[in-house]
Design an enzyme around this catalytic site. Structure first.
Site, mmCIF file in Angstrom:
data_model
loop_
_atom_site.group_PDB
_atom_site.id
_atom_site.type_symbol
_atom_site.label_atom_id
_atom_site.label_comp_id
_atom_site.label_asym_id
_atom_site.label_seq_id
_atom_site.Cartn_x
_atom_site.Cartn_y
_atom_site.Cartn_z
ATOM 1 N N LYS A 53 15.904 -23.110 -46.740
ATOM 2 C CA LYS A 53 15.923 -24.554 -47.056
ATOM 3 C C LYS A 53 17.334 -25.086 -46.997
ATOM 4 O O LYS A 53 17.582 -26.196 -46.565
ATOM 5 C CB LYS A 53 15.472 -24.774 -48.509
ATOM 6 N N LYS A 71 24.299 -14.970 -52.205
ATOM 7 C CA LYS A 71 24.674 -16.326 -52.608
ATOM 8 C C LYS A 71 26.045 -16.410 -53.251
ATOM 9 O O LYS A 71 26.654 -17.473 -53.298
ATOM 10 C CB LYS A 71 23.620 -16.914 -53.564
ATOM 11 N N LYS A 99 17.218 -15.117 -42.519
ATOM 12 C CA LYS A 99 15.912 -15.735 -42.797
ATOM 13 C C LYS A 99 16.031 -17.248 -42.653
ATOM 14 O O LYS A 99 17.116 -17.813 -42.862
ATOM 15 C CB LYS A 99 15.408 -15.366 -44.192
HETATM 16 P P1 TYM Z 1 12.137 -19.938 -52.808
HETATM 17 O O1 TYM Z 1 12.001 -21.324 -53.327
HETATM 18 O O2 TYM Z 1 13.431 -19.544 -52.189
HETATM 19 O O3 TYM Z 1 11.022 -19.680 -51.707
HETATM 20 C C1 TYM Z 1 9.657 -20.032 -51.930
HETATM 21 C C2 TYM Z 1 8.744 -19.013 -51.267
HETATM 22 O O4 TYM Z 1 8.983 -18.965 -49.860
HETATM 23 C C3 TYM Z 1 9.256 -17.616 -49.462
HETATM 24 N N1 TYM Z 1 10.188 -17.675 -48.334
HETATM 25 C C4 TYM Z 1 9.915 -17.201 -47.114
HETATM 26 N N2 TYM Z 1 8.850 -16.578 -46.594
HETATM 27 C C5 TYM Z 1 8.901 -16.219 -45.283
HETATM 28 N N3 TYM Z 1 9.965 -16.473 -44.481
HETATM 29 C C6 TYM Z 1 11.063 -17.097 -44.967
HETATM 30 N N4 TYM Z 1 12.097 -17.346 -44.171
HETATM 31 C C7 TYM Z 1 11.078 -17.485 -46.335
HETATM 32 N N5 TYM Z 1 11.998 -18.108 -47.129
HETATM 33 C C8 TYM Z 1 11.425 -18.213 -48.345
HETATM 34 C C9 TYM Z 1 9.856 -16.975 -50.702
HETATM 35 O O5 TYM Z 1 9.770 -15.578 -50.671
HETATM 36 C C10 TYM Z 1 9.006 -17.578 -51.781
HETATM 37 O O6 TYM Z 1 7.770 -16.928 -51.861
HETATM 38 N N6 TYM Z 1 12.887 -17.179 -56.898
HETATM 39 C C11 TYM Z 1 11.863 -17.875 -56.126
HETATM 40 C C12 TYM Z 1 11.119 -18.889 -56.956
HETATM 41 C C13 TYM Z 1 10.531 -18.337 -58.198
HETATM 42 C C14 TYM Z 1 9.375 -17.510 -58.289
HETATM 43 C C15 TYM Z 1 9.213 -17.230 -59.672
HETATM 44 C C16 TYM Z 1 8.498 -17.000 -57.334
HETATM 45 C C17 TYM Z 1 11.012 -18.515 -59.448
HETATM 46 N N7 TYM Z 1 10.198 -17.863 -60.353
HETATM 47 C C18 TYM Z 1 8.145 -16.410 -60.129
HETATM 48 C C19 TYM Z 1 7.442 -16.192 -57.791
HETATM 49 C C20 TYM Z 1 7.280 -15.911 -59.177
HETATM 50 C C21 TYM Z 1 12.545 -18.576 -54.956
HETATM 51 O O7 TYM Z 1 13.708 -18.897 -55.008
HETATM 52 O O8 TYM Z 1 11.716 -18.898 -53.921
#
Ligand code: TYM
Length: 330
Positions: free
Chosen positions: A198, A113, A195
């Site tokens: 969003k 990023k 990947k």
């Molecule tokens: P975030 O919001 O980017 O993504 C949310 C969840 O979706 C999963 N994910 C995917 N899984 C499969 N294929 C993909 N292309 C894909 N893109 C995203 C992510 O792995 C995630 O499970 N840092 C985290 C949010 C967070 C969090 C936490 C998660 C903050 N604190 C504590 C768990 C525990 C994030 O940015 O996810």
């Protein structure tokens, strides 16, 4: 015996993709019966990059509506917003002071990023400490995420370990990442080396949970494949086709082998069409419920309850940790 704790969160930084659905929420439907489940909105993580305030408020609400529409039951799951609980940021600071610049610098997400920007925020860099706080505050044992978040959960585990050994007691439970066997990394439809995300600039690259039928069909129809013409699962050499097979597998519950067998002799066009069908069939009822929840009072009721409950737990944990490191009066 009390249930073990499981926790996860999805950032309100845009509409959720079908990758987020698979890696982040779908599995919770099963887990919510088996575990003491915590599902939150990490809105403080979202402001590590610039956000438009009114839009962020809107997305937070939309995200909770999606959680409910997918079938998350607020009677079983603690649903809450990160910023409505001040202990996340407080613990994050203590954890930052127990983590090292070197280990933070190795985080793939930060490298990715920050790479094209001269000016990225300090928050983007220290983000994994906040994520560790999200997890460690609640003694969560399991953290289901996609493959991209594994490194962050492992860092939380290392910080917990370091803290426990420095202060001589198991103050924090060491969390374990739970990554799905199939669908841990759903790929970008236009560039399968990345990947699905969003925050993409290419409108054809990601399928969003709220996309209508027509755009889902169009996006899959234009998905990048290869010139080989044969349907087989080979993530390295045929990432586009393998991604479509993975999606079909996750959305139908069939094993990858079964999916490959089913499509033997078919062309890529048939595969794309069938993947679009199963995604639409799954998303349509979720979208109907989503519209209902957006207008309902159930979102606020669930969030109020979640805020009260999780604040109590977080306060208890935070007070112990604050005292252990010597802050304030004993
Ligand atoms: P975030 O919001 O980017 O993504 C949310 C969840 O979706 C999963 N994910 C995917 N899984 C499969 N294929 C993909 N292309 C894909 N893109 C995203 C992510 O792995 C995630 O499970 N840092 C985290 C949010 C967070 C969090 C936490 C998660 C903050 N604190 C504590 C768990 C525990 C994030 O940015 O996810």
């Amino acid at each position: 015996m009390s249930k073990e704790r499981l926790l996860t969160g999805l950032q309100p930084s845009g509409a959720l993709t079908i990758g987020n659905y698979i890696g982040g929420v779908k599995r919770l439907l099963k887990y919510q019966d088996e575990y003491d489940t915590f599902l939150f909105v990490p809105d403080m993580h979202a402001i590590t990059v610039t956000q438009e305030p009114a839009l962020l408020h809107k997305r937070i609400k939309e995200l909770v509506a999606i959680y409910l529409a997918v079938g998350i039951d607020p009677k079983k799951v603690h649903l809450y917003i990160q910023s409505e609980n001040l202990y996340h940021a407080n613990l994050s600071w203590i954890l930052e002071c127990h983590s090292y610049f070197g280990e933070m610098s190795r985080m793939h997400q930060f490298k990715e990023k920050s790479k094209n920007h001269e000016n990225f925020t300090c928050g983007l860099f220290t983000y994994p400490a906040l994520m560790a706080a999200d997890i460690l505050l609640y003694d969560a044992k399991y953290v289901p995420t996609g493959a991209d978040q594994k490194q962050h959960v492992e860092l939380a585990r290392n910080i917990a370990d370091r803290f426990n050994s420095r202060y001589g007691k198991e103050y924090f439970v060491k969390p374990e990442p739970v990554i799905p066997e199939v669908g841990a990394r759903i790929r970008d439809l236009q560039d399968p080396s990345k990947k699905m995300s969003k925050s993409t600039d290419n409108p054809k690259a990601s399928v969003f949970m709220t996309d209508d039928e027509k755009s889902i069909r169009k996006k899959f129809a234009s998905a990048v494949t290869d010139s080989d013409g044969k349907i087989s699962f080979d993530e390295e050499n045929k990432p586009g086709v393998s991604n479509l097979l993975t999606l079909y597998s996750v959305f139908t519950g069939l094993k990858i082998d079964e999916v490959v067998a089913k499509f033997q002799g078919s062309g890529y066009g048939d595969l794309k069409n069938e993947v679009a069908n199963v995604v639409i069939d799954t998303m349509k009822p979720i979208q109907d419920k989503y519209k209902y929840y957006l207008e309902s009072t159930e979102i606020d009721e669930a969030l109020d309850e979640g805020r009260e409950f999780t604040n109590k737990i977080a306060k208890e944990k935070y007070e112990i940790i604050r005292n252990v490191v010597g802050l304030g009066r004993n």
